[in-house]
Motif scaffolding. Structure first.
Motif, short mmCIF file in Angstrom:
data_model
loop_
_atom_site.label_atom_id
_atom_site.label_comp_id
_atom_site.label_asym_id
_atom_site.label_seq_id
_atom_site.Cartn_x
_atom_site.Cartn_y
_atom_site.Cartn_z
N GLY A 167 89.60 56.88 48.78
CA GLY A 167 90.98 56.54 48.89
C GLY A 167 91.56 55.66 47.71
N MET A 168 90.38 55.03 46.89
CA MET A 168 91.16 54.19 45.71
C MET A 168 91.18 55.23 44.67
SD MET A 168 91.33 51.13 46.88
CE MET A 168 91.04 49.95 45.50
N ALA A 169 92.38 55.01 43.84
CA ALA A 169 92.69 55.57 42.66
C ALA A 169 92.23 54.69 41.43
CB ALA A 169 94.12 55.97 42.39
N LEU A 170 91.51 55.16 40.65
CA LEU A 170 91.11 54.50 39.25
C LEU A 170 92.22 54.55 38.33
CD1 LEU A 170 88.45 52.93 38.24
CD2 LEU A 170 87.85 54.79 37.23
N VAL A 171 92.60 53.71 37.69
CA VAL A 171 93.44 53.68 36.60
C VAL A 171 93.07 53.04 35.16
CG1 VAL A 171 95.37 53.74 38.16
CG2 VAL A 171 94.70 51.29 37.24
N GLY A 172 91.94 52.43 35.25
CA GLY A 172 91.25 51.74 33.93
C GLY A 172 89.82 51.15 34.22
N VAL A 173 89.14 51.53 33.33
CA VAL A 173 87.96 50.63 33.02
C VAL A 173 87.60 50.08 31.71
CG1 VAL A 173 85.59 51.51 32.84
CG2 VAL A 173 86.87 52.86 34.26
N ARG A 182 94.89 55.01 32.06
CA ARG A 182 95.50 56.03 32.34
C ARG A 182 96.88 55.81 32.33
NH1 ARG A 182 94.88 60.72 35.35
NH2 ARG A 182 96.92 61.50 36.51
N GLU A 183 97.56 56.36 31.43
CA GLU A 183 99.17 56.23 31.09
C GLU A 183 99.86 57.35 31.26
OE1 GLU A 183 98.78 54.36 27.14
OE2 GLU A 183 97.79 52.75 27.64
N ASP A 184 100.96 57.41 31.88
CA ASP A 184 101.77 58.41 32.03
C ASP A 184 101.06 59.75 32.39
OD1 ASP A 184 104.09 56.90 31.18
OD2 ASP A 184 103.73 57.24 29.03
N TRP A 187 94.66 60.30 30.58
CA TRP A 187 93.51 59.21 30.13
C TRP A 187 93.36 59.23 29.00
CZ3 TRP A 187 91.55 55.88 33.42
CH2 TRP A 187 91.29 56.03 34.62
N ARG A 188 93.35 57.95 28.32
CA ARG A 188 93.13 57.73 26.80
C ARG A 188 91.98 56.62 26.75
NH1 ARG A 188 98.88 58.15 27.37
NH2 ARG A 188 99.78 59.79 25.77
N VAL A 189 90.99 56.77 25.75
CA VAL A 189 89.94 55.92 25.66
C VAL A 189 90.22 55.16 24.37
CG1 VAL A 189 88.46 57.76 24.64
CG2 VAL A 189 87.49 55.56 25.58
N ASP A 198 85.05 62.58 25.82
CA ASP A 198 86.47 63.04 26.36
C ASP A 198 87.03 62.06 27.14
OD1 ASP A 198 87.66 64.92 28.46
OD2 ASP A 198 88.57 65.16 26.38
N ALA A 199 88.02 61.51 27.09
CA ALA A 199 88.43 60.38 28.09
C ALA A 199 88.74 61.10 29.50
CB ALA A 199 89.95 60.05 27.69
#
Length: 284
Positions: A167-173, A182-184, A187-189, A198-199
């Motif tokens: 149930g948790m949404a990952l938005v960054g590492v 994760r932007e807009d 995913w970007r790395v 690949d991101a």
């Protein structure tokens, strides 16, 4: 005299045969289920073992959680094993009063499993086929056991192996090798190195990453944690990479939990490069 002795022997054998028939008649038919229940209607589990913490699990909004001794996501796979074992078929069963529970490891039981209000007591195993003695109500069953070691093992065997809770949404590492965000909706790395994967694929691997096993270790509040997982609700999970006793770990030092990975998987998560398949190319 000899004739009387033979008559007594015949009578003795007849009594033994009748006792065997009576014993056989008290058995339940082979194939009877331990419990008559619908696994999908079970929403609480309690596991009690000798000399170990009690373990409580609850189904919440479709997901299983450990609620005691700590609140953590539970392994759906292991919970399903428990539910399926509770409706396993009994090879044979006998009235409890005809056996000696203490000799079968049932008084006290090696493990007590409660599913909602129904209870199974787990004893030892019989020596020939290795079947487990399990008591339900006033009957003792012999059952091919698939979960005995799990029930008798440490409670943390039931912890969900995934790093990202259900149930948790990952938005960054963030790792020492790269930053993934994760932007807009994309995913970007960013990385100072070369060959980062690949991101989108890297993010998907983090979202699904599951350890081989989870172990309880000493808590270290405030420990330096070079890896962090960022979630949509603003929460952050911080992890410490460690190689101990030949194990490749990501340690949640705040909670005292070590997630053990195979070397290739941990190397990929840490460095973001598919070519990193062993410990030599892995960040600590």
């Amino acid at each position: 005299m000899r004739g009387r002795w033979l008559l007594n022997l015949v009578l003795l054998l007849l009594v033994a045969a009748l006792a065997a028939v009576a014993w056989y008649a008290q058995r339940e038919p082979s194939g009877a289920a331990l419990l008559e229940l619908d696994p999908d209607r079970i929403d609480t589990l309690v596991v009690q073992r000798r000399n170990q913490e009690d373990l409580h699990l609850r189904r919440e909004a479709g997901n299983w959680w450990i609620t005691t001794p700590e609140r953590l996501p539970a392994s759906e796979f292991h919970v399903r094993q428990i539910l399926e074992a509770a409706i396993a078929q009994s090879s044979v069963s006998y009235p409890m009063e005809d056996l000696e529970p203490e000799r079968l490891g049932l008084d006290p039981p090696r493990a007590r499993l409660q599913l909602n209000e129904q209870v199974l007591l787990y004893g030892g195993t019989e020596p020939i086929d290795g079947l487990r003695y399990i008591q339900t109500g006033n009957r003792i069953h012999l059952v091919r056991d698939t979960i005995g070691p799990l029930l008798e093992g440490p409670w943390w065997n039931f912890i969900d192996r995934r790093l990202v809770p259900p149930g948790m949404a990952l938005v960054g590492v963030k790792t020492p090798a790269y930053v993934l965000a994760r932007e807009d909706g994309i995913w970007r790395v960013e990385s100072d190195g070369t060959g980062v994967d690949d991101a989108e694929r890297l993010a998907a691997n983090w979202q699904a990453a599951g350890a081989l096993v989870v172990k309880q270790v000493r808590r270290q509040p405030g420990a330096d944690a070079p890896v962090s997982l960022h979630f949509a609700d603003g929460s952050v999970r911080r992890l410490v990479p460690a190689n101990e006793s030949g194990e490749r770990r990501l340690v949640d030092a705040e909670r005292g939990l070590a997630y053990v990975f195979d070397p290739a998987s941990k190397a990929y998560l840490m460095n973001g490069r598919l070519t990193d398949t062993g410990a030599d190319s892995e960040a600590p």
